[in-house]
Design a protein around this motif. Sequence first.
Motif, PDB file in Angstrom:
ATOM      1  N   SER A 361       0.842  -1.210   0.000  1.00  0.00           N
ATOM      2  CA  SER A 361       0.000   0.000   0.000  1.00  0.00           C
ATOM      3  C   SER A 361       0.870   1.251   0.000  1.00  0.00           C
ATOM      4  CB  SER A 361      -1.026  -0.018   1.139  1.00  0.00           C
ATOM      5  OG  SER A 361      -0.371  -0.003   2.359  1.00  0.00           O
ATOM      6  N   ALA A 362       2.042   1.217   0.642  1.00  0.00           N
ATOM      7  CA  ALA A 362       2.901   2.411   0.649  1.00  0.00           C
ATOM      8  C   ALA A 362       3.454   2.689  -0.757  1.00  0.00           C
ATOM      9  CB  ALA A 362       4.042   2.218   1.649  1.00  0.00           C
ATOM     10  N   VAL A 363       3.875   1.635  -1.473  1.00  0.00           N
ATOM     11  CA  VAL A 363       4.409   1.856  -2.823  1.00  0.00           C
ATOM     12  C   VAL A 363       3.286   2.340  -3.751  1.00  0.00           C
ATOM     13  CG1 VAL A 363       5.352   0.694  -4.870  1.00  0.00           C
ATOM     14  CG2 VAL A 363       6.369   0.278  -2.626  1.00  0.00           C
ATOM     15  N   ARG A 364       2.096   1.700  -3.631  1.00  0.00           N
ATOM     16  CA  ARG A 364       0.982   2.107  -4.523  1.00  0.00           C
ATOM     17  C   ARG A 364       0.568   3.552  -4.277  1.00  0.00           C
ATOM     18  NH1 ARG A 364      -1.397  -3.324  -3.669  1.00  0.00           N
ATOM     19  NH2 ARG A 364      -0.738  -4.506  -5.507  1.00  0.00           N
ATOM     20  N   ALA A 365       0.641   3.993  -3.005  1.00  0.00           N
ATOM     21  CA  ALA A 365       0.234   5.371  -2.693  1.00  0.00           C
ATOM     22  C   ALA A 365       1.159   6.368  -3.401  1.00  0.00           C
ATOM     23  CB  ALA A 365       0.268   5.586  -1.182  1.00  0.00           C
ATOM     24  N   SER A 366       2.453   6.051  -3.482  1.00  0.00           N
ATOM     25  CA  SER A 366       3.391   6.987  -4.113  1.00  0.00           C
ATOM     26  C   SER A 366       3.509   6.781  -5.622  1.00  0.00           C
ATOM     27  CB  SER A 366       4.788   6.829  -3.509  1.00  0.00           C
ATOM     28  OG  SER A 366       4.769   7.170  -2.162  1.00  0.00           O
ATOM     29  N   PHE A 367       3.345   5.523  -6.075  1.00  0.00           N
ATOM     30  CA  PHE A 367       3.548   5.222  -7.504  1.00  0.00           C
ATOM     31  C   PHE A 367       2.372   4.389  -8.014  1.00  0.00           C
ATOM     32  CE2 PHE A 367       7.686   5.808  -5.510  1.00  0.00           C
ATOM     33  CZ  PHE A 367       8.199   6.832  -6.311  1.00  0.00           C
ATOM     34  N   GLY A 402      15.736   9.423  -8.594  1.00  0.00           N
ATOM     35  CA  GLY A 402      14.962   9.747  -7.396  1.00  0.00           C
ATOM     36  C   GLY A 402      13.903   8.679  -7.123  1.00  0.00           C
ATOM     37  N   THR A 403      13.323   8.136  -8.200  1.00  0.00           N
ATOM     38  CA  THR A 403      12.296   7.091  -8.042  1.00  0.00           C
ATOM     39  C   THR A 403      12.916   5.813  -7.470  1.00  0.00           C
ATOM     40  OG1 THR A 403      11.089   8.026  -9.893  1.00  0.00           O
ATOM     41  CG2 THR A 403      10.533   5.763  -9.280  1.00  0.00           C
ATOM     42  N   VAL A 404      14.096   5.453  -7.998  1.00  0.00           N
ATOM     43  CA  VAL A 404      14.792   4.256  -7.487  1.00  0.00           C
ATOM     44  C   VAL A 404      14.995   4.398  -5.975  1.00  0.00           C
ATOM     45  CG1 VAL A 404      16.996   3.005  -7.498  1.00  0.00           C
ATOM     46  CG2 VAL A 404      15.971   3.749  -9.660  1.00  0.00           C
ATOM     47  N   LEU A 405      15.499   5.563  -5.574  1.00  0.00           N
ATOM     48  CA  LEU A 405      15.811   5.765  -4.151  1.00  0.00           C
ATOM     49  C   LEU A 405      14.542   5.831  -3.313  1.00  0.00           C
ATOM     50  CD1 LEU A 405      18.740   8.346  -4.464  1.00  0.00           C
ATOM     51  CD2 LEU A 405      18.873   5.872  -4.102  1.00  0.00           C
ATOM     52  N   ALA A 406      13.486   6.451  -3.856  1.00  0.00           N
ATOM     53  CA  ALA A 406      12.236   6.576  -3.092  1.00  0.00           C
ATOM     54  C   ALA A 406      11.599   5.205  -2.865  1.00  0.00           C
ATOM     55  CB  ALA A 406      11.272   7.506  -3.836  1.00  0.00           C
ATOM     56  N   VAL A 407      11.562   4.372  -3.921  1.00  0.00           N
ATOM     57  CA  VAL A 407      10.962   3.037  -3.786  1.00  0.00           C
ATOM     58  C   VAL A 407      11.782   2.213  -2.790  1.00  0.00           C
ATOM     59  CG1 VAL A 407      10.545   0.852  -4.992  1.00  0.00           C
ATOM     60  CG2 VAL A 407       9.875   3.018  -6.065  1.00  0.00           C
ATOM     61  N   ARG A 408      13.099   2.312  -2.931  1.00  0.00           N
ATOM     62  CA  ARG A 408      13.985   1.540  -2.041  1.00  0.00           C
ATOM     63  C   ARG A 408      13.739   1.928  -0.580  1.00  0.00           C
ATOM     64  NH1 ARG A 408      20.029   2.047  -3.785  1.00  0.00           N
ATOM     65  NH2 ARG A 408      19.243   1.051  -5.657  1.00  0.00           N
ATOM     66  N   ARG A 409      13.606   3.243  -0.364  1.00  0.00           N
ATOM     67  CA  ARG A 409      13.397   3.704   1.017  1.00  0.00           C
ATOM     68  C   ARG A 409      12.072   3.185   1.565  1.00  0.00           C
ATOM     69  NH1 ARG A 409      15.444   6.412   4.735  1.00  0.00           N
ATOM     70  NH2 ARG A 409      17.232   7.032   3.500  1.00  0.00           N
ATOM     71  N   ILE A 410      11.009   3.262   0.760  1.00  0.00           N
ATOM     72  CA  ILE A 410       9.691   2.802   1.243  1.00  0.00           C
ATOM     73  C   ILE A 410       9.770   1.324   1.648  1.00  0.00           C
ATOM     74  CG2 ILE A 410       7.314   2.300   0.523  1.00  0.00           C
ATOM     75  CD1 ILE A 410       7.491   4.740  -1.364  1.00  0.00           C
ATOM     76  N   VAL A 411      10.335   0.507   0.756  1.00  0.00           N
ATOM     77  CA  VAL A 411      10.341  -0.942   1.012  1.00  0.00           C
ATOM     78  C   VAL A 411      11.252  -1.271   2.197  1.00  0.00           C
ATOM     79  CG1 VAL A 411      10.873  -3.199   0.014  1.00  0.00           C
ATOM     80  CG2 VAL A 411       9.835  -1.428  -1.422  1.00  0.00           C
ATOM     81  N   ASN A 412      12.444  -0.650   2.230  1.00  0.00           N
ATOM     82  CA  ASN A 412      13.376  -0.964   3.313  1.00  0.00           C
ATOM     83  C   ASN A 412      12.879  -0.430   4.658  1.00  0.00           C
ATOM     84  OD1 ASN A 412      15.002  -2.295   1.525  1.00  0.00           O
ATOM     85  ND2 ASN A 412      16.416  -0.598   1.210  1.00  0.00           N
ATOM     86  N   ASP A 413      12.200   0.725   4.645  1.00  0.00           N
ATOM     87  CA  ASP A 413      11.614   1.236   5.896  1.00  0.00           C
ATOM     88  C   ASP A 413      10.558   0.257   6.413  1.00  0.00           C
ATOM     89  OD1 ASP A 413      13.169   3.483   5.929  1.00  0.00           O
ATOM     90  OD2 ASP A 413      11.587   4.896   5.343  1.00  0.00           O
ATOM     91  N   CYS A 414       9.748  -0.267   5.495  1.00  0.00           N
ATOM     92  CA  CYS A 414       8.704  -1.226   5.899  1.00  0.00           C
ATOM     93  C   CYS A 414       9.347  -2.475   6.508  1.00  0.00           C
ATOM     94  CB  CYS A 414       7.872  -1.655   4.697  1.00  0.00           C
ATOM     95  SG  CYS A 414       6.452  -0.651   4.435  1.00  0.00           S
ATOM     96  N   ALA A 415      10.412  -2.972   5.846  1.00  0.00           N
ATOM     97  CA  ALA A 415      11.083  -4.170   6.374  1.00  0.00           C
ATOM     98  C   ALA A 415      11.643  -3.882   7.763  1.00  0.00           C
ATOM     99  CB  ALA A 415      12.200  -4.605   5.427  1.00  0.00           C
ATOM    100  N   GLN A 416      12.275  -2.715   7.893  1.00  0.00           N
ATOM    101  CA  GLN A 416      12.870  -2.357   9.196  1.00  0.00           C
ATOM    102  C   GLN A 416      11.786  -2.238  10.272  1.00  0.00           C
ATOM    103  OE1 GLN A 416      15.996   0.501   8.750  1.00  0.00           O
ATOM    104  NE2 GLN A 416      15.948   1.090  10.902  1.00  0.00           N
ATOM    105  N   ALA A 417      10.647  -1.635   9.902  1.00  0.00           N
ATOM    106  CA  ALA A 417       9.549  -1.476  10.870  1.00  0.00           C
ATOM    107  C   ALA A 417       9.019  -2.833  11.330  1.00  0.00           C
ATOM    108  CB  ALA A 417       8.427  -0.650  10.245  1.00  0.00           C
ATOM    109  N   HIS A 418       9.223  -3.866  10.505  1.00  0.00           N
ATOM    110  CA  HIS A 418       8.768  -5.210  10.879  1.00  0.00           C
ATOM    111  C   HIS A 418       9.912  -6.039  11.469  1.00  0.00           C
ATOM    112  CE1 HIS A 418       5.333  -4.065   8.344  1.00  0.00           C
ATOM    113  NE2 HIS A 418       4.672  -4.969   9.049  1.00  0.00           N
ATOM    114  N   GLY A 419      10.980  -5.380  11.886  1.00  0.00           N
ATOM    115  CA  GLY A 419      12.099  -6.100  12.516  1.00  0.00           C
ATOM    116  C   GLY A 419      12.975  -6.814  11.514  1.00  0.00           C
ATOM    117  N   GLY A 420      13.019  -6.306  10.267  1.00  0.00           N
ATOM    118  CA  GLY A 420      13.714  -7.049   9.216  1.00  0.00           C
ATOM    119  C   GLY A 420      15.038  -6.459   8.794  1.00  0.00           C
ATOM    120  N   SER A 421      15.567  -7.012   7.691  1.00  0.00           N
ATOM    121  CA  SER A 421      16.844  -6.581   7.119  1.00  0.00           C
ATOM    122  C   SER A 421      16.622  -6.118   5.682  1.00  0.00           C
ATOM    123  CB  SER A 421      17.830  -7.750   7.127  1.00  0.00           C
ATOM    124  OG  SER A 421      18.941  -7.455   6.301  1.00  0.00           O
ATOM    125  N   PHE A 422      17.416  -5.125   5.258  1.00  0.00           N
ATOM    126  CA  PHE A 422      17.301  -4.624   3.886  1.00  0.00           C
ATOM    127  C   PHE A 422      18.079  -5.492   2.899  1.00  0.00           C
ATOM    128  CE2 PHE A 422      21.529  -2.899   3.338  1.00  0.00           C
ATOM    129  CZ  PHE A 422      21.966  -2.804   4.659  1.00  0.00           C
TER     130      PHE A 422
END
Length: 468
Positions: A361-367, A402-422
């Motif tokens: 949902s975070a990626v779809r909201a931005s892209f 900028g899109t590459v970095l923005a998508v990467r940040r969204i996905v990696n932030d989500c993983a981190q918020a769930h206790g994960g690794s990038f």
Amino acid sequence: MDLLGRLRSVLPHDTVLTGNDMAGHLQDWWGRQQGSALCVALPRSREDVAAIVSICAASGHGIVPQGGNTGLTGAGVPVRHDNPPIIVSLSRMRQIRNIDPANGTMSVDAGCILADVRTQALAVGRLFPVSLGAEGSCQIGGIISTNAGGTNVLRYGSTRENVLGLEVVLPDGTIWNGMKGLRKDNAGYDLRHLFIGAEGSLGIVTGAVLKLHPLPRAHATVWLSIADPARALALLNRLQTACGERLTTFELMNAAQLAGVIACQPALRLPTEGPWHLLVELADLSQGEALETMLFETIGAALDAGEITEAFPAQNSAQRAKFWALRHGTAEANRRSGHVLSSDVSVPISAVPDFLASASSAVRASFPQADIVVVSHMGDGNVHFGTRFAAGDWQALTDQTGTVLAVRRIVNDCAQAHGGSFSAEHGIGRKLTAELIERTDPAALLLMRRLKAAIDPHGIMNPGCLLD
Ligand SMILES: Cc1cc2nc3c(=O)[nH]c(=O)nc-3n(C[C@H](O)[C@H](O)[C@H](O)COP(=O)(O)OP(=O)(O)OC[C@H]3O[C@@H](n4cnc5c(N)ncnc54)[C@H](O)[C@@H]3O)c2cc1C
């Protein structure tokens, strides 16, 4: 004499490539990164490797080790540089040195192709369990240096768990001989683990002692449709309870990912319909129908419980191979369809469904123009979360970087918020060096820098990779 001259003085002429002969070594697997190198050296032995490294060490010249060049983070290809490094390709070091079935070990040169090693193990009735889509091209040195995972980690662990000994040429040209086939060896620090997953930043792996396992004689494979990833989690727990270690594969894919595979390979067909799909496999040492019965009973109970919508068991080995072709076709599909921004995150297995929902949902909201393509080694909590732009949509973007970095940040932030690794299994390479600095515990980062400085004080090994 210049560096090229010195290299040619210790290696046969045809083993130092320059100019157009280097082309295949200068582009990454995605075809997105084009690098430059002074030359490509093709050593035939560890002594050749040691001579090359000694020459480079004497002048502080950078070295990029390269295996099959199938890595997905640009680690094996140098970037364009004023003083380009040399590439050391292990592709001419392909000897199987020794197989000891009774000890369950195989000693190999680092340039051996993974598929060949698996075939050699099979020939003596043993299994080398590391298996992945690139196994026809990737090398043992490459899977060791990326600590590759693949589709059997659930049962056998990553490459790290399947390497008993190593031989490494260190950054000063010294050969470290750690080719031991021992299950127990507490004589000091276990140095092999430093080099496994080091992405060529600490030395060049020239040989390895691999751990072999008893060969499964029976497989039972099924393709499943499910309504959502939460049901996959319930099914995974059911299968683990009922089948224990016989469960070797539990791979989740969404329909958009599989549509990409079918578009690339129209001869393939999806065995079942639905928004989410699973490839599940059991393996056992004893032949007979017991394994299939166990799988069918468990799947039957899961159908009754509403965890599965449709099930299609493989009737024979040809059908099993087709199921696997669908799974292994995902990387190639993502290379060829539109522009896929891929990620390789891990979260606790129990968090996979929530991670998928929130990242989507975070990626779809931005892209909103992008598709989400998912292929997940779900049994290991590892998700390859892809954001796929149609070619026209990608070209229409005003800021692709900028899109590459923005998508990467969204996905990696989500993983981190769930206790994960990038970075779950593909490593850091040149793609994720900024993330490593940003997302790693400072004490861990300091230790990594100290290790690098202690082993490679002049920073000649794979400059710009892992620790930039
Ligand atoms: C179709 C496809 C499917 C894949 N599936 C998976 C998967 O399921 N799981 C997974 O984990 N990965 C997967 N990968 C990526 C995976 O990292 C690589 O396929 C493999 O591990 C890299 O091996 P390679 O020999 O090609 O190494 P390269 O790409 O050549 O190099 C990778 C890194 O290792 C270093 N290196 C290579 N050889 C040596 C050596 N002898 N000594 C020191 N350093 C060395 C390089 O410098 C670089 O840093 C896949 C890739 C593709 C293309």
